[in-house]
Design a protein around this motif. Structure first.
Motif, mmCIF file in Angstrom:
data_model
loop_
_atom_site.group_PDB
_atom_site.id
_atom_site.type_symbol
_atom_site.label_atom_id
_atom_site.label_comp_id
_atom_site.label_asym_id
_atom_site.label_seq_id
_atom_site.Cartn_x
_atom_site.Cartn_y
_atom_site.Cartn_z
ATOM 1 N N SER A 1 0.853 -1.184 0.000
ATOM 2 C CA SER A 1 0.000 0.000 0.000
ATOM 3 C C SER A 1 0.892 1.238 0.000
ATOM 4 N N GLY A 2 0.288 2.375 -0.308
ATOM 5 C CA GLY A 2 1.028 3.632 -0.267
ATOM 6 C C GLY A 2 2.220 3.656 -1.203
ATOM 7 N N HIS A 3 2.021 3.203 -2.444
ATOM 8 C CA HIS A 3 3.138 3.180 -3.388
ATOM 9 C C HIS A 3 3.723 4.571 -3.552
ATOM 10 N N ARG A 4 5.029 4.612 -3.461
ATOM 11 C CA ARG A 4 5.740 5.880 -3.602
ATOM 12 C C ARG A 4 6.568 5.857 -4.876
ATOM 13 N N PRO A 5 6.450 6.830 -5.767
ATOM 14 C CA PRO A 5 5.836 8.144 -5.539
ATOM 15 C C PRO A 5 4.439 8.310 -6.135
ATOM 16 N N THR A 6 3.816 7.291 -6.689
ATOM 17 C CA THR A 6 2.569 7.485 -7.423
ATOM 18 C C THR A 6 1.337 7.510 -6.519
ATOM 19 N N GLY A 7 1.378 6.783 -5.404
ATOM 20 C CA GLY A 7 0.204 6.669 -4.551
ATOM 21 C C GLY A 7 -0.832 5.709 -5.104
ATOM 22 N N ALA A 8 -0.568 5.113 -6.271
ATOM 23 C CA ALA A 8 -1.516 4.189 -6.909
ATOM 24 C C ALA A 8 -1.316 2.785 -6.354
ATOM 25 N N GLU A 9 -2.409 2.097 -6.100
ATOM 26 C CA GLU A 9 -2.344 0.777 -5.487
ATOM 27 C C GLU A 9 -3.076 -0.266 -6.334
ATOM 28 N N LEU A 10 -2.698 -1.515 -6.139
ATOM 29 C CA LEU A 10 -3.362 -2.617 -6.829
ATOM 30 C C LEU A 10 -4.692 -2.934 -6.163
ATOM 31 N N SER A 11 -5.663 -3.381 -6.963
ATOM 32 C CA SER A 11 -6.936 -3.830 -6.413
ATOM 33 C C SER A 11 -6.794 -5.266 -5.919
ATOM 34 N N GLN A 12 -7.811 -5.773 -5.250
ATOM 35 C CA GLN A 12 -7.780 -7.153 -4.774
ATOM 36 C C GLN A 12 -7.623 -8.130 -5.938
ATOM 37 N N GLU A 13 -8.314 -7.853 -7.031
ATOM 38 C CA GLU A 13 -8.199 -8.713 -8.210
ATOM 39 C C GLU A 13 -6.799 -8.641 -8.809
ATOM 40 N N ASP A 14 -6.224 -7.451 -8.809
ATOM 41 C CA ASP A 14 -4.860 -7.288 -9.325
ATOM 42 C C ASP A 14 -3.878 -8.106 -8.494
ATOM 43 N N TRP A 15 -4.044 -8.079 -7.169
ATOM 44 C CA TRP A 15 -3.151 -8.823 -6.292
ATOM 45 C C TRP A 15 -3.262 -10.327 -6.537
ATOM 46 N N LYS A 16 -4.468 -10.793 -6.833
ATOM 47 C CA LYS A 16 -4.643 -12.213 -7.133
ATOM 48 C C LYS A 16 -3.858 -12.606 -8.376
ATOM 49 N N ARG A 17 -3.860 -11.734 -9.391
ATOM 50 C CA ARG A 17 -3.110 -12.024 -10.617
ATOM 51 C C ARG A 17 -1.607 -12.057 -10.341
ATOM 52 N N VAL A 18 -1.143 -11.095 -9.554
ATOM 53 C CA VAL A 18 0.283 -11.056 -9.215
ATOM 54 C C VAL A 18 0.669 -12.300 -8.414
ATOM 55 N N ALA A 19 -0.182 -12.686 -7.459
ATOM 56 C CA ALA A 19 0.105 -13.872 -6.638
ATOM 57 C C ALA A 19 0.155 -15.131 -7.490
ATOM 58 N N GLU A 20 -0.743 -15.234 -8.447
ATOM 59 C CA GLU A 20 -0.751 -16.406 -9.332
ATOM 60 C C GLU A 20 0.547 -16.500 -10.123
ATOM 61 N N VAL A 21 1.041 -15.361 -10.603
ATOM 62 C CA VAL A 21 2.307 -15.360 -11.338
ATOM 63 C C VAL A 21 3.445 -15.824 -10.435
ATOM 64 N N MET A 22 3.465 -15.334 -9.206
ATOM 65 C CA MET A 22 4.519 -15.700 -8.268
ATOM 66 C C MET A 22 4.508 -17.198 -7.984
ATOM 67 N N VAL A 23 3.318 -17.760 -7.786
ATOM 68 C CA VAL A 23 3.202 -19.184 -7.483
ATOM 69 C C VAL A 23 3.679 -20.018 -8.662
ATOM 70 N N VAL A 24 3.252 -19.656 -9.868
ATOM 71 C CA VAL A 24 3.660 -20.398 -11.062
ATOM 72 C C VAL A 24 5.168 -20.317 -11.259
ATOM 73 N N ARG A 25 5.732 -19.112 -11.119
ATOM 74 C CA ARG A 25 7.183 -18.955 -11.294
ATOM 75 C C ARG A 25 7.950 -19.759 -10.263
#
Length: 228
Positions: free
Chosen positions: A195-219
């Protein structure tokens, strides 16, 4: 060499100082433009340039100041155990296998920079010394200017970036981020911003985090099979 020349020398003569946020803030103060805006700080600032306290922060500070059970002694070197335990549960979920199997614990640090610094030192002392690994570290693009320097100061020179911000849509481009993570070098260490990405302040949604987690697990599973 004379005594004066010896006393004038310093072990820091050859030090290379990185541009710091302090210099940026000083430049901001000297700027006389009436419509200047400071986007370098980490806090909320009102119209008159004073830090604005969030209601929740003010409430917690009042609770702390009136709690007779709090002890003013120095906390444990790893932080307040109850705080780190609950913070770990919040981050991973109370029913996370890592927590249930006692494979994770938290450390309380001074700010996010302190946490990154400890993480970099841990990688250097444990990961780098026990294998031929020397990176890369993957940071978001853009990110806090101090992050790359923190890892390099710990001896990890290979710092790369994954795409995060999209200027055209004025937000996070998850497609680019996922693509870069899918094609990242093997055994890389990816730094994610919960959370609180610096410097943009933009954050991933819950669905976005699921996609990132899936990539991490597969890799992870693919690299584990490759090493077997």
């Amino acid at each position: 060499m004379t005594r004066h020349e010896m006393s004038a020398r310093s072990v820091f003569d050859g030090a290379v100082f990185m541009p710091s946020q302090m210099k940026l803030l000083e430049d901001f103060k000297r700027d006389t433009h009436p419509d200047k805006v400071n986007l370098a700080g980490r806090e909320y600032v009102g119209e008159h340039g004073h830090t604005t306290w969030l209601p929740l922060v003010r409430k917690i500070k009042q609770q702390i100041s009136t709690d007779p059970t709090l002890i003013t002694e120095y906390p444990h070197i790893l932080g307040i155990p109850e705080f780190t335990r609950r913070a770990t549960q919040l981050a991973l979920g109370k029913d996370s296998p890592a927590i249930v199997e006692s494979r994770v614990f938290g450390i309380q640090t001074v700010g996010c920079t302190g946490a990154v610094c400890l993480g970099a030192e841990l990688l250097r002392s444990c990961y780098c010394s026990s294998s031929s690994w020397s990176g890369p570290i993957l940071l978001s693009s853009p990110c806090d200017d101090s992050l790359a320097g923190t890892f390099k100061a710990a001896g990890i020179e290979d710092v790369q970036y994954y795409r995060y911000w999209d200027a055209e849509s004025n937000g996070v481009c998850v497609e680019n981020m996922v693509h870069d993570l899918e094609n990242a070098p093997e055994q890389c260490v990816v730094v994610l911003f919960a959370s609180g990405h610096r410097p943009t302040g933009a954050e991933l949604s819950q669905e976005d985090w699921k996609r990132v987690a899936e990539v991490m697990v597969v890799r992870f599973h693919n690299e584990t099979r490759n090493q077997a």
